[in-house]
Enzyme design. Sequence first.
Site, PDB file in Angstrom:
ATOM      1  N   LYS A   1       0.846  -1.196   0.000  1.00  0.00           N
ATOM      2  CA  LYS A   1       0.000   0.000   0.000  1.00  0.00           C
ATOM      3  C   LYS A   1       0.882   1.246   0.000  1.00  0.00           C
ATOM      4  O   LYS A   1       1.988   1.255   0.547  1.00  0.00           O
ATOM      5  CB  LYS A   1      -0.895  -0.038   1.244  1.00  0.00           C
ATOM      6  CG  LYS A   1      -1.975   1.016   1.301  1.00  0.00           C
ATOM      7  CD  LYS A   1      -2.861   0.750   2.512  1.00  0.00           C
ATOM      8  CE  LYS A   1      -3.964   1.792   2.655  1.00  0.00           C
ATOM      9  NZ  LYS A   1      -4.872   1.448   3.768  1.00  0.00           N
TER      10      LYS A   1
ATOM     11  N   MET B   1      -6.042   8.277   3.256  1.00  0.00           N
ATOM     12  CA  MET B   1      -6.462   6.901   3.562  1.00  0.00           C
ATOM     13  C   MET B   1      -7.701   6.883   4.449  1.00  0.00           C
ATOM     14  O   MET B   1      -7.899   5.963   5.244  1.00  0.00           O
ATOM     15  CB  MET B   1      -5.311   6.109   4.205  1.00  0.00           C
ATOM     16  CG  MET B   1      -4.057   6.079   3.355  1.00  0.00           C
ATOM     17  SD  MET B   1      -2.753   5.036   4.015  1.00  0.00           S
ATOM     18  CE  MET B   1      -2.342   5.923   5.523  1.00  0.00           C
TER      19      MET B   1
ATOM     20  N   SER C   1      -9.440   1.776   2.535  1.00  0.00           N
ATOM     21  CA  SER C   1      -8.460   2.547   1.797  1.00  0.00           C
ATOM     22  C   SER C   1      -7.434   1.708   1.054  1.00  0.00           C
ATOM     23  O   SER C   1      -6.660   2.231   0.261  1.00  0.00           O
ATOM     24  CB  SER C   1      -7.742   3.503   2.756  1.00  0.00           C
ATOM     25  OG  SER C   1      -7.041   2.809   3.758  1.00  0.00           O
TER      26      SER C   1
ATOM     27  N   ILE D   1      -7.779   1.129   9.768  1.00  0.00           N
ATOM     28  CA  ILE D   1      -8.064   1.955  10.947  1.00  0.00           C
ATOM     29  C   ILE D   1      -9.566   2.051  11.195  1.00  0.00           C
ATOM     30  O   ILE D   1     -10.010   2.462  12.262  1.00  0.00           O
ATOM     31  CB  ILE D   1      -7.430   3.357  10.816  1.00  0.00           C
ATOM     32  CG1 ILE D   1      -7.325   4.055  12.175  1.00  0.00           C
ATOM     33  CG2 ILE D   1      -8.174   4.211   9.806  1.00  0.00           C
ATOM     34  CD1 ILE D   1      -6.536   5.340  12.158  1.00  0.00           C
ATOM     35  N   GLY D   2     -10.358   1.644  10.189  1.00  0.00           N
ATOM     36  CA  GLY D   2     -11.808   1.642  10.344  1.00  0.00           C
ATOM     37  C   GLY D   2     -12.459   0.612   9.431  1.00  0.00           C
ATOM     38  O   GLY D   2     -13.677   0.585   9.261  1.00  0.00           O
ATOM     39  N   GLY D   3     -11.593  -0.222   8.820  1.00  0.00           N
ATOM     40  CA  GLY D   3     -12.091  -1.223   7.877  1.00  0.00           C
ATOM     41  C   GLY D   3     -11.300  -1.264   6.592  1.00  0.00           C
ATOM     42  O   GLY D   3     -11.686  -1.928   5.629  1.00  0.00           O
ATOM     43  N   SER D   4     -10.159  -0.582   6.553  1.00  0.00           N
ATOM     44  CA  SER D   4      -9.425  -0.356   5.304  1.00  0.00           C
ATOM     45  C   SER D   4      -8.751  -1.576   4.712  1.00  0.00           C
ATOM     46  O   SER D   4      -8.285  -1.532   3.577  1.00  0.00           O
ATOM     47  CB  SER D   4      -8.385   0.752   5.502  1.00  0.00           C
ATOM     48  OG  SER D   4      -9.014   1.998   5.645  1.00  0.00           O
TER      49      SER D   4
END
Length: 533
Positions: A133, A182, A208, A229-232
Site C-alpha cells: 500500500k 487513507m 483505503s 483503521i476503520g475497515g481499510s
Amino acid sequence: MASTWEQVAAAKQASLAESIPSAFRIPHHRCPPESQLDVTTWPKDSGWFTSKELQITESTASHILQSIASKAWSAEEVTVAFCKRAAAAHQLTNCLSDAFFDEAVQQAKALDEHLERTGQVLGPLHGLPISLKDNFNIKGKDSTIGFTALVNQPAEYNATLVDILERLGAVRFCKTNVPTAMMIAESVNNTFGRTVNPLNRKLTSGGSSGGESALIAFGGSPLGVGTDIGGSLRIPAACVGIFTLRPSAGRFPTQRCRSGLAGQEAVQSVNGPMGRTLEDIILYSKSIVDAQPWKMDPKMLPLQWRVVEPPKKLKLAVLWNDGICLPTPPVTRALKETAEKLKEAGHDIVEWDPKLHQTALDVLARMFVADGGKTVEALLGITGEPYRPEMQMYADAQELGVYGMWRLHLERSELQREYLEQWMSIEGLDGILAPTTPYASVPHGDFKYVGYTGVYNVVDYSAVSFPCGVSVDKALDQHSSDYKAQSTFCEAAHNSYDAGLLHGMPVSLQLVAQRLEEEKVLAMTETVLRAIQ
C-alpha cells in the site's frame, strides 16, 4: 511560478505511466473495450500473456514459494510475470501509485544467485513478489497517500516492515493507490484519481487499501499488504472477494509508515496481508511474527506465533444487523446460508446484540476529527488542493482540545470494557460472525457506511474477512416488501443497491475473535470454510 495542484497531479500520473516499460504496455489492438466491465478474464482471453506467465500469476503464494525453492521457477521469471500483470492491472483499473519493476527484477536475480550459490533460500518469502500500500515508506520513493503536496517528497528511510520483508526474501515491485489521507472507503484522490473494481469497473474496489484489492483480484500480485483503521483492509477485500486479516495492534510492525492522520493514536492503525487464499494469509502472518518484530518496533508485543487448535464445535454469535444499517439482500442471504451450514456441521449459533455498536461508532467518528481537521487541511493547503466531497467531515470538524480528547479516551476504554463484558456473558463464545460491509460492492461514490468494520477497530479485535461462496443473484436478492430504514445510512444503502449491476459479485463475511487472537481467528476461519464448502 509554482505549479498548481492539477499540474502536480497530471505530472505524477504521467511519470507513473512512463515508469511502465514499453514491453508491459498493452498493445492497442489487445485492449478490452471500455464496455467490458469484468476484466479479470482478460489476461487469459487476450493472448498477450504466455502460458507460463498465466501459470505463474494464477498460482497461490504458497505454490510460488515451493516452485522457487525447488528451482522449478526462478525468482526472476516469477517477478517478471507479476510485473507484467501488475502493469496490465494498472492500465485497466488505475490501481498503482508507484512501479519499480527494474529494481524488482534485479532483486529477484540476486535471490536466484543466492539460491544457486548456497543451495538455501534467503528466508520463508524467498522470491515472492509482495505489493505494498502507498503509505509504506520505501527509501527514495514517494508515499503521497493521495495528497499532491507529498508528490516528489521521497522517503528518507524504509518502513520497518519493508526491511523485514526484504530480510525474509520478499521482492517489492510496486505500491498501490489509496484515498486521500487513507480516510475514504473508496480509493480515490486528487493525485492519481479513482481505482476501479476489476470484477466490474462500474463498482468500487473499496478503500483505503483498494489499490491492493484491485491488483490482487486481477492477479497482478500474489500477496499484498494493506492497513486498517476503520475497515481499510476488510472493506476492499470484501469488494473483490479476497481474504484479509485485521490483526490487533502490536502483532505486525507499523513503525515508520506514513499516516494520513499522523499522531492520531486513540484508535490505532494496523497492517495486514491481503491474498486469494487463507493459506497465504497464514503463511505471511507466521513469517512476520517469526521475524520477531518486537526487536525492531517498540510498539510490537513479544508474542511468538502460536499453534491453535480451535474447538471441533465452535460457538459463534451472529450479528444479523447492527441496528443502524441493514445489510443489502445478498449479504443477508449470505449470512443466513453460512449460519445454516454451520449449524448443519454441528456448530452452535447464537445471536449477538449490537447494543454497543452505535456508541462505538460515535467514539470512532470523533477520534478521526479530534484535531479539527487540521492535519488534512495543512496538507491540502500546501498546493491549494480542494477537499474532495468524501472528506467534508474534516472540513467541518471542530478541534476537540486536550481535555476533550482525554474524556474521549475514557469513553473508549469504558466501551472496550463493556464490549468484553458482553462477550464474556455468553459462555464459551468463540467468535462473532458478521457482515464485513452492508454491501457486496457499490457504484463509485456510494460507499457511505463502515460501521460493521469500524466497531472492531475501537475494541481492537482480530478479524478475518473471507469470501463465503455466495454471489449476488439478481433473481434472489431483491429488497423485502417490509423494508424499513433504520437510519440515513440505511436509506442510502437501500437506494443505491442495484441487483442487476451487482449480479455475480462475490459476497464476503467477517469472523471476529477477541483481541490478539490472530492465530485463533485464522484457524476458526478454516473451520468455517470447511463447513460452507
